[in-house]
Design a protein around this motif. Structure first.
Motif, mmCIF file in Angstrom:
data_model
loop_
_atom_site.group_PDB
_atom_site.id
_atom_site.type_symbol
_atom_site.label_atom_id
_atom_site.label_comp_id
_atom_site.label_asym_id
_atom_site.label_seq_id
_atom_site.Cartn_x
_atom_site.Cartn_y
_atom_site.Cartn_z
ATOM 1 N N ALA A 1 -38.095 -18.691 -19.536
ATOM 2 C CA ALA A 1 -38.085 -17.439 -20.557
ATOM 3 C C ALA A 1 -36.751 -17.027 -19.335
ATOM 4 C CB ALA A 1 -38.990 -16.625 -18.786
ATOM 5 N N VAL A 2 -36.431 -17.844 -17.620
ATOM 6 C CA VAL A 2 -35.246 -18.024 -16.695
ATOM 7 C C VAL A 2 -34.020 -19.108 -18.534
ATOM 8 C CG1 VAL A 2 -34.254 -19.593 -15.029
ATOM 9 C CG2 VAL A 2 -36.122 -17.592 -14.867
ATOM 10 N N PHE A 3 -34.621 -20.099 -18.247
ATOM 11 C CA PHE A 3 -33.430 -20.699 -19.638
ATOM 12 C C PHE A 3 -32.671 -19.520 -20.146
ATOM 13 C CE2 PHE A 3 -32.331 -23.272 -23.977
ATOM 14 C CZ PHE A 3 -31.778 -23.945 -23.327
ATOM 15 N N SER A 4 -33.440 -18.939 -21.434
ATOM 16 C CA SER A 4 -33.493 -17.812 -22.117
ATOM 17 C C SER A 4 -32.193 -16.959 -21.910
ATOM 18 C CB SER A 4 -34.145 -17.359 -23.071
ATOM 19 O OG SER A 4 -34.298 -16.609 -24.136
ATOM 20 N N VAL A 5 -32.880 -16.643 -20.652
ATOM 21 C CA VAL A 5 -32.013 -15.276 -19.774
ATOM 22 C C VAL A 5 -30.805 -15.522 -18.980
ATOM 23 C CG1 VAL A 5 -31.519 -13.192 -18.057
ATOM 24 C CG2 VAL A 5 -33.622 -13.298 -19.141
ATOM 25 N N VAL A 6 -30.340 -16.687 -18.865
ATOM 26 C CA VAL A 6 -29.603 -17.364 -18.047
ATOM 27 C C VAL A 6 -28.532 -17.825 -19.490
ATOM 28 C CG1 VAL A 6 -28.155 -19.098 -17.167
ATOM 29 C CG2 VAL A 6 -30.327 -18.164 -16.014
ATOM 30 N N ARG A 7 -28.681 -17.758 -20.675
ATOM 31 C CA ARG A 7 -27.937 -18.737 -21.455
ATOM 32 C C ARG A 7 -27.099 -17.243 -22.063
ATOM 33 N NH1 ARG A 7 -31.351 -21.012 -26.740
ATOM 34 N NH2 ARG A 7 -29.295 -22.565 -26.165
ATOM 35 N N ASN A 8 -27.779 -16.367 -21.935
ATOM 36 C CA ASN A 8 -27.204 -14.748 -22.310
ATOM 37 C C ASN A 8 -26.471 -14.432 -21.238
ATOM 38 O OD1 ASN A 8 -28.617 -14.040 -25.123
ATOM 39 N ND2 ASN A 8 -30.026 -14.760 -24.221
ATOM 40 N N LEU A 9 -26.551 -14.532 -20.130
ATOM 41 C CA LEU A 9 -25.722 -14.122 -18.857
ATOM 42 C C LEU A 9 -23.669 -14.983 -19.139
ATOM 43 C CD1 LEU A 9 -27.941 -13.916 -16.264
ATOM 44 C CD2 LEU A 9 -27.449 -11.970 -17.559
ATOM 45 N N PRO A 10 -23.224 -14.246 -19.000
ATOM 46 C CA PRO A 10 -21.647 -14.983 -18.882
ATOM 47 C C PRO A 10 -21.316 -16.171 -18.204
ATOM 48 C CG PRO A 10 -21.269 -12.421 -18.396
ATOM 49 C CD PRO A 10 -22.988 -12.811 -18.402
ATOM 50 N N LEU B 1 -29.065 -11.791 -29.307
ATOM 51 C CA LEU B 1 -29.269 -12.932 -27.715
ATOM 52 C C LEU B 1 -29.662 -14.062 -28.691
ATOM 53 C CD1 LEU B 1 -30.999 -9.940 -25.944
ATOM 54 C CD2 LEU B 1 -29.340 -10.584 -25.270
ATOM 55 N N TYR B 2 -29.364 -15.075 -27.711
ATOM 56 C CA TYR B 2 -29.981 -16.192 -27.891
ATOM 57 C C TYR B 2 -31.459 -16.631 -27.197
ATOM 58 C CZ TYR B 2 -24.769 -17.859 -28.408
ATOM 59 O OH TYR B 2 -23.668 -17.457 -28.994
ATOM 60 N N CYS B 3 -32.260 -17.040 -28.264
ATOM 61 C CA CYS B 3 -33.807 -16.947 -27.800
ATOM 62 C C CYS B 3 -33.856 -18.820 -27.375
ATOM 63 C CB CYS B 3 -34.899 -16.683 -28.665
ATOM 64 S SG CYS B 3 -34.395 -18.707 -29.807
ATOM 65 N N PRO B 4 -35.436 -18.798 -26.079
ATOM 66 C CA PRO B 4 -35.295 -20.361 -26.023
ATOM 67 C C PRO B 4 -35.220 -21.389 -26.925
ATOM 68 C CG PRO B 4 -36.892 -18.931 -24.921
ATOM 69 C CD PRO B 4 -36.330 -18.034 -26.121
ATOM 70 N N GLY B 5 -35.279 -20.821 -28.374
ATOM 71 C CA GLY B 5 -35.324 -22.087 -29.341
ATOM 72 C C GLY B 5 -33.418 -21.958 -30.096
ATOM 73 N N GLY C 1 -23.951 -18.070 -17.743
ATOM 74 C CA GLY C 1 -24.821 -19.470 -17.987
ATOM 75 C C GLY C 1 -23.816 -19.342 -19.514
ATOM 76 N N ALA C 2 -22.878 -19.086 -20.038
ATOM 77 C CA ALA C 2 -22.409 -19.526 -21.158
ATOM 78 C C ALA C 2 -22.242 -20.883 -21.518
ATOM 79 C CB ALA C 2 -21.052 -19.137 -21.643
ATOM 80 N N VAL C 3 -22.940 -21.964 -20.590
ATOM 81 C CA VAL C 3 -22.164 -23.237 -20.861
ATOM 82 C C VAL C 3 -23.788 -23.780 -21.449
ATOM 83 C CG1 VAL C 3 -23.762 -23.730 -18.761
ATOM 84 C CG2 VAL C 3 -22.074 -25.053 -19.878
ATOM 85 N N LEU C 4 -24.601 -22.918 -21.400
ATOM 86 C CA LEU C 4 -26.625 -22.904 -22.206
ATOM 87 C C LEU C 4 -26.321 -22.612 -23.021
ATOM 88 C CD1 LEU C 4 -28.182 -22.712 -18.895
ATOM 89 C CD2 LEU C 4 -27.898 -24.738 -19.963
ATOM 90 N N ALA C 5 -25.433 -21.558 -23.862
ATOM 91 C CA ALA C 5 -25.707 -21.271 -25.414
ATOM 92 C C ALA C 5 -25.231 -22.417 -26.395
ATOM 93 C CB ALA C 5 -24.567 -19.929 -25.338
ATOM 94 N N PRO C 6 -25.384 -22.294 -26.890
ATOM 95 C CA PRO C 6 -25.453 -22.960 -28.384
ATOM 96 C C PRO C 6 -23.814 -22.603 -28.839
ATOM 97 C CG PRO C 6 -27.300 -21.568 -29.538
ATOM 98 C CD PRO C 6 -26.387 -21.134 -27.410
#
Length: 142
Positions: free
Chosen positions: A126-135, A56-60, A137-142
């Motif tokens: 927290a929302v950023f962290s959750v969304v970037r781990n959802l399908p 899982l991606y953390c906010p950092g 929200g992949a655009v927010l994943a590094p």
């Protein structure tokens, strides 16, 4: 006795600038290091433990790659690696600018965020962290 003679004179300019200048020097050194040592190449920086053990991606996560791209002027790559970090860079710039201007003018600087602002920032992280781990929200994943 005049009332103005009892007023304390502000400290000298060098003393007023010591704290913000020291923080800026430390941040500049960190940014210079991240700019020189590419985090995209494995082995230079430790792996995020949350990502390593859970996937899982953390906010950092992506923050070092974001900082590296930002230092090199690639705002699109910086935003793509960690959008929240880029917002933090700009917030830091604003706070430091205000602090330096107030220090030069001899006005005390106090950064106060009311509890609702702190809770809002935490909720956004927290929302950023959750969304970037959802399908979706992949655009927010590094």
């Amino acid at each position: 006795m005049d009332a103005t003679t009892n007023a304390a004179a502000p400290p000298p300019l060098a003393r007023r600038l010591a704290a913000p200048a020291g923080i800026l020097a430390g941040v500049a050194a960190a940014w210079a290091y991240v700019g020189a040592v590419d985090p995209n190449e494995p082995g230079h920086y430790p792996v995020c433990p949350l990502l390593q053990f859970t996937g899982l991606y953390c906010p950092g996560c992506g923050g070092l790659r974001s900082a590296h791209a930002f230092v090199h002027g690639d705002l699109a790559a910086a935003f793509s690696a960690n959008a929240m970090a880029v917002a933090g860079y700009f917030a830091f710039f604003v706070v430091m600018t205000v602090w330096l201007v107030r220090a030069v003018r001899g006005v005390r600087f106090e950064l106060y965020l009311p509890p609702v602002a702190l809770w809002s920032l935490g909720a956004a992280g927290a929302v950023f962290s959750v969304v970037r781990n959802l399908p979706f929200g992949a655009v927010l994943a590094p």
